[in-house]
Scaffold this active site. Structure first.
Site, short mmCIF file in Angstrom:
data_model
loop_
_atom_site.label_atom_id
_atom_site.label_comp_id
_atom_site.label_asym_id
_atom_site.label_seq_id
_atom_site.Cartn_x
_atom_site.Cartn_y
_atom_site.Cartn_z
NE ARG A 149 -3.63 -0.11 2.57
CZ ARG A 149 -3.47 -1.19 3.34
NH1 ARG A 149 -2.43 -1.27 4.15
NH2 ARG A 149 -4.33 -2.18 3.29
CB ILE A 150 3.46 2.58 2.29
CG1 ILE A 150 2.49 2.69 3.47
CG2 ILE A 150 4.44 3.75 2.31
CD1 ILE A 150 3.14 2.55 4.83
CG ASP A 169 6.52 -7.22 -3.19
OD1 ASP A 169 6.11 -6.21 -2.58
OD2 ASP A 169 6.25 -8.39 -2.82
CG ASP A 255 10.30 8.09 10.63
OD1 ASP A 255 10.56 9.04 11.40
OD2 ASP A 255 9.19 7.51 10.63
CD GLU A 260 12.46 3.17 16.33
OE1 GLU A 260 11.38 3.38 16.93
OE2 GLU A 260 12.53 3.04 15.10
CG HIS A 278 9.07 5.19 14.55
ND1 HIS A 278 9.41 3.94 15.00
CD2 HIS A 278 8.10 4.99 13.62
CE1 HIS A 278 8.67 3.01 14.38
NE2 HIS A 278 7.87 3.64 13.54
CB ILE A 279 7.72 11.65 12.85
CG1 ILE A 279 8.67 11.95 11.68
CG2 ILE A 279 8.33 12.06 14.19
CD1 ILE A 279 8.92 13.44 11.45
N GLY A 280 6.74 8.70 11.01
CA GLY A 280 6.02 8.37 9.77
C GLY A 280 4.51 8.52 9.89
#
Length: 304
Positions: A149-150, A169, A255, A260, A278-280
């Protein structure tokens, strides 16, 4: 029924639960030990990525019927333990799609135009106009690793800018879909060799652990940029640091990280990498959608 909300979620999700008659306890800073001690009192848990719903916690949840993860991945929930106890697990994989797509496009522009360096030097009182000659995205090749999807959303925007699209893929993408994105599916090696930008959109897990290591980085162009908004351990971080320091590749934007918050001081000191915490999915729109979609699915799961 009682629902324990273990992480911060958009207030609209909590409102939905209360309107449907659920008793809601909102404890967004609950510790693992506190959760283990109190989980037996609840019919459902609602979490984001901070709270780890381990086998130990699931076994302590004597009345648990459902777990909701307001977001995409389910890495922080022991799915086998939940399945063994007949506990339904729901999430909202589509909720963060647009938010992550836009971050990736932003990274591409920032990398190609040296925006972070230009901003930093301007604030230091320097006017280095001729030192920041960048590149247009138009006509460049974008390699998309993981065409879900992304990945498809990024390809759609990139194509509208005039970029060429290469796709890798593990699943064969049908010709109709490839044609829709004017994309060509090739091997991972070909993506890395021929792309000006490589963006990673694969799930975490053993199959993708350190998918990008020094052997893969050596395949990339010295002028190429690597972007990761998927999972931190998809890239072998020490190898990436070496590639960035030695100018094996031009730069990167991350990101997500192997640990983390990241503690790799070498990585944090490099000036050819853009780092974000990590602000996706950290937009108001994405968080509201994640909360409302997950809550609606949690409510349905509890009805069954």
């Amino acid at each position: 029924m009682k629902v324990l909300v273990c992480d911060p979620i958009d207030e609209e999700g909590i409102k939905m639960l209360k309107e449907k008659g659920f008793e809601v306890d909102y404890k967004p800073s609950i510790t693992a030990q506190e959760l283990k001690n109190t989980v037996a009192s609840y019919d459902a848990l609602l979490v984001r990525s901070r709270t780890k719903v381990t086998k130990e916690i699931i076994e302590a949840g004597k009345n648990l019927k459902a777990i909701g993860r307001a977001g995409v991945g389910l890495d922080n929930i022991d799915l086998d333990a939940a399945k063994a106890k007949g506990i339904k697990v729901v999430n909202a994989p589509e909720s963060l799609t647009q938010s992550v797509i836009e971050l990736v496009i932003g990274f591409m522009v920032a990398l190609s135009r040296y925006m972070c360096k230009a901003d930093k030097t301007m604030k230091e009182g320097k006017w280095l106009k001729t030192e920041f000659i960048g590149h247009e995205l138009y006509g460049k090749t974008l390699g998309v690793v993981g065409f879900g999807r992304i990945g498809r959303g990024v390809a759609k925007v990139a194509r509208s800018i005039g970029m060429k699209i290469l796709v890798y893929d593990v699943v064969q993408v049908d010709e109709k879909t490839l044609s829709e994105y004017d994309a060509k599916q090739v091997s991972l090696e070909e993506v890395l060799k021929n792309s000006d930008f490589v963006t990673l959109h694969v799930p975490g897990g053993p199959q993708t652990y350190h998918l990008i290591d020094i052997s893969k980085l050596k395949l990339m162009k010295p002028s190429a940029f690597l972007i990761n908004t998927s999972r931190g351990n998809v890239i072998k971080e020490d190898d990436l640091v070496y590639a960035l320091k030695s100018k094996m590749i031009a730069g990167a934007a991350l990101d997500v990280f192997e640990v983390e918050p990241p503690g790799n001081k070498e990585l944090l000191s490099l000036d050819n990498v853009i780092l974000t915490p990590h602000i996706g999915g950290e937009t108001f729109e994405a968080q509201r959608l994640a909360a409302t979609l997950t809550v609606s699915r949690l409510i349905e799961a509890l009805k069954q």
